[in-house]
Design a protein around this motif. Structure first.
Motif, PDB file in Angstrom:
ATOM      1  N   GLY A  83       0.786  -1.216   0.000  1.00 25.44           N
ATOM      2  CA  GLY A  83       0.000   0.000   0.000  1.00 25.44           C
ATOM      3  C   GLY A  83       0.821   1.271   0.000  1.00 25.44           C
ATOM      4  O   GLY A  83       2.036   1.253   0.251  1.00 25.44           O
ATOM      5  N   GLY A  84       0.129   2.382  -0.292  1.00 23.66           N
ATOM      6  CA  GLY A  84       0.780   3.679  -0.344  1.00 23.66           C
ATOM      7  C   GLY A  84       0.284   4.619   0.730  1.00 23.66           C
ATOM      8  O   GLY A  84       0.477   4.373   1.925  1.00 23.66           O
ATOM      9  N   SER A  85      -0.403   5.679   0.322  1.00 27.42           N
ATOM     10  CA  SER A  85      -0.848   6.697   1.268  1.00 27.42           C
ATOM     11  C   SER A  85      -1.781   6.133   2.337  1.00 27.42           C
ATOM     12  O   SER A  85      -1.844   6.655   3.447  1.00 27.42           O
ATOM     13  CB  SER A  85      -1.558   7.834   0.519  1.00 27.42           C
ATOM     14  N   LYS A 115       6.728   7.988  -4.608  1.00 23.26           N
ATOM     15  CA  LYS A 115       7.471   9.127  -4.064  1.00 23.26           C
ATOM     16  C   LYS A 115       7.228   9.275  -2.567  1.00 23.26           C
ATOM     17  O   LYS A 115       8.145   9.595  -1.801  1.00 23.26           O
ATOM     18  CB  LYS A 115       7.067  10.406  -4.789  1.00 23.26           C
ATOM     19  N   LEU A 116       5.970   9.026  -2.148  1.00 23.78           N
ATOM     20  CA  LEU A 116       5.639   9.108  -0.728  1.00 23.78           C
ATOM     21  C   LEU A 116       6.382   8.042   0.064  1.00 23.78           C
ATOM     22  O   LEU A 116       6.917   8.327   1.151  1.00 23.78           O
ATOM     23  CB  LEU A 116       4.130   8.956  -0.534  1.00 23.78           C
ATOM     24  N   LEU A 117       6.431   6.810  -0.455  1.00 25.32           N
ATOM     25  CA  LEU A 117       7.125   5.729   0.244  1.00 25.32           C
ATOM     26  C   LEU A 117       8.602   6.076   0.433  1.00 25.32           C
ATOM     27  O   LEU A 117       9.185   5.815   1.495  1.00 25.32           O
ATOM     28  CB  LEU A 117       6.983   4.414  -0.525  1.00 25.32           C
ATOM     29  N   ALA A 162      13.175   0.358  -0.392  1.00 28.07           N
ATOM     30  CA  ALA A 162      12.933  -0.220  -1.714  1.00 28.07           C
ATOM     31  C   ALA A 162      11.424  -0.396  -1.895  1.00 28.07           C
ATOM     32  O   ALA A 162      10.662  -0.320  -0.916  1.00 28.07           O
ATOM     33  CB  ALA A 162      13.652  -1.559  -1.871  1.00 28.07           C
ATOM     34  N   ILE A 163      11.016  -0.635  -3.139  1.00 29.05           N
ATOM     35  CA  ILE A 163       9.598  -0.818  -3.442  1.00 29.05           C
ATOM     36  C   ILE A 163       9.429  -1.967  -4.420  1.00 29.05           C
ATOM     37  O   ILE A 163      10.080  -2.000  -5.477  1.00 29.05           O
ATOM     38  CB  ILE A 163       8.974   0.445  -4.079  1.00 29.05           C
ATOM     39  N   THR A 221      10.649   4.026 -11.499  1.00 27.94           N
ATOM     40  CA  THR A 221      12.059   3.771 -11.205  1.00 27.94           C
ATOM     41  C   THR A 221      12.898   5.036 -11.372  1.00 27.94           C
ATOM     42  O   THR A 221      13.811   5.298 -10.579  1.00 27.94           O
ATOM     43  CB  THR A 221      12.588   2.650 -12.116  1.00 27.94           C
ATOM     44  N   ALA A 222      12.562   5.831 -12.386  1.00 29.34           N
ATOM     45  CA  ALA A 222      13.287   7.086 -12.624  1.00 29.34           C
ATOM     46  C   ALA A 222      12.895   8.174 -11.634  1.00 29.34           C
ATOM     47  O   ALA A 222      13.674   9.102 -11.385  1.00 29.34           O
ATOM     48  CB  ALA A 222      13.031   7.566 -14.050  1.00 29.34           C
ATOM     49  N   ALA A 223      11.695   8.053 -11.059  1.00 22.47           N
ATOM     50  CA  ALA A 223      11.168   9.102 -10.181  1.00 22.47           C
ATOM     51  C   ALA A 223      11.644   8.987  -8.744  1.00 22.47           C
ATOM     52  O   ALA A 223      11.496   9.932  -7.971  1.00 22.47           O
ATOM     53  CB  ALA A 223       9.641   9.093 -10.209  1.00 22.47           C
ATOM     54  N   VAL A 224      12.191   7.840  -8.366  1.00 22.85           N
ATOM     55  CA  VAL A 224      12.632   7.636  -6.984  1.00 22.85           C
ATOM     56  C   VAL A 224      14.100   7.241  -6.955  1.00 22.85           C
ATOM     57  O   VAL A 224      14.628   6.685  -7.918  1.00 22.85           O
ATOM     58  CB  VAL A 224      11.779   6.565  -6.262  1.00 22.85           C
ATOM     59  N   SER A 225      14.745   7.510  -5.838  1.00 19.99           N
ATOM     60  CA  SER A 225      16.169   7.182  -5.695  1.00 19.99           C
ATOM     61  C   SER A 225      16.384   5.862  -4.964  1.00 19.99           C
ATOM     62  O   SER A 225      17.519   5.445  -4.759  1.00 19.99           O
ATOM     63  CB  SER A 225      16.900   8.312  -4.963  1.00 19.99           C
TER      64      SER A 225
END
Length: 271
Positions: free
Chosen positions: A123-125, A176-178, A185-186, A200-204
């Motif tokens: 889950g996310g938010s 991005k929130l996670l 990791a996700i 993948t490109a949006a998170v580090s």
């Protein structure tokens, strides 16, 4: 070629470095000591003690029935067989969704009683408070977006998720929130490859795909599926590296024949 053969113990920092250096992460599930030993010696980077044990070990239709106590048992068995891989354990359905304190208590039990290195939740938010509480307690958390099997009755299907723009955008924002909440990791399950590449490109932090294409930072499969033990399961994303179902049933049939025809044990196999 992976750098990880030279690393004595894989950590969450190792996985972050692998993303930074564009080195792919290989991950599999395991649920018992014997398989965990073999997977670890095969050079796997990370092992997920998944709630998929509910399906492949206990025979349930969904992941929902497995309990926290059962997950801890499987995790204990896996940890005893591992020398090098990072061991991540799923928080089972009902152990974290409704109450952040309950989520922390569940995560603490897994870490203390199994010796695992991290936990994973779906889950996310919707579960941000639970994630925050667990991370703030110093426990590494792996996220899970896309098809989240614990929500199967809400989805009503195991089909690909986030094909529509609205759901795809939410998934990117959740990723991005996670990262912001401190996940290391996700897992991205069964989403379009182009969307997985965007995430993948949006998170580090590393993304680990299952049915999410090749432009993620790593891949995960259920070990029973990959080895061909669950022989009737053939989704597009699955590559079977062995056909153990037919090999094992064939070996058992030969053993039965040898026992009944008095071929086994032979004189050399007696004391």
């Amino acid at each position: 070629m992976s750098i990880n053969k030279d690393i004595k113990r894989i950590t969450t920092e190792t996985l972050r470095l692998m993303k930074f250096e564009n080195r792919k992460i290989a991950m599999l599930t395991a649920y018992d000591f014997t398989i965990a030993q073999m997977v670890d010696k095969g050079g796997i980077d990370a092992i997920l003690v998944g709630d998929s044990a509910s399906n492949v070990m206990a025979g349930h239709e969904t992941t929902l029935p497995i309990t926290l106590d059962q997950m801890i048992y499987h995790a204990q068995s896996v940890v005893r067989g591992v020398e090098r891989a990072l061991v991540v354990v799923d928080l089972p359905f009902g152990s974290y969704q409704s109450d952040p304190q309950k989520a922390l208590d569940s995560a603490v039990r897994i870490m203390k009683e199994s010796g695992a290195h991290a936990i994973k939740l779906e889950g996310g938010s919707e579960v941000k408070k639970s994630i925050s509480k667990i991370v703030n307690a110093g426990i590494p958390v792996m996220g899970h977006l896309g098809l989240t099997p614990q929500s199967i009755y809400q989805f009503g299907t195991y089909k690909v998720r986030a094909k529509e723009e609205e759901e795809a955008q939410k998934l990117i924002e959740d990723a991005k929130l996670l990262e912001k909440l401190g996940c290391f990791a996700i897992v991205l399950e069964k989403i379009p490859a182009k969307l997985a590449a965007k995430v993948t490109a949006a998170v580090s932090i590393p993304t680990i795909g299952i049915g999410a294409g090749s432009e993620v930072d790593g891949q995960i499969l259920v070990v029973h599926d990959m080895l061909g033990m669950t022989h009737e399961f053939h989704p597009r994303f699955l590559r079977q590296y062995l056909s153990l179902h037919s090999q094992i049933t064939g070996a058992v049939a030969k053993y039965v024949e040898d026992v009944k025809t008095l071929d086994f044990p032979s004189k050399k196999e007696q004391y």
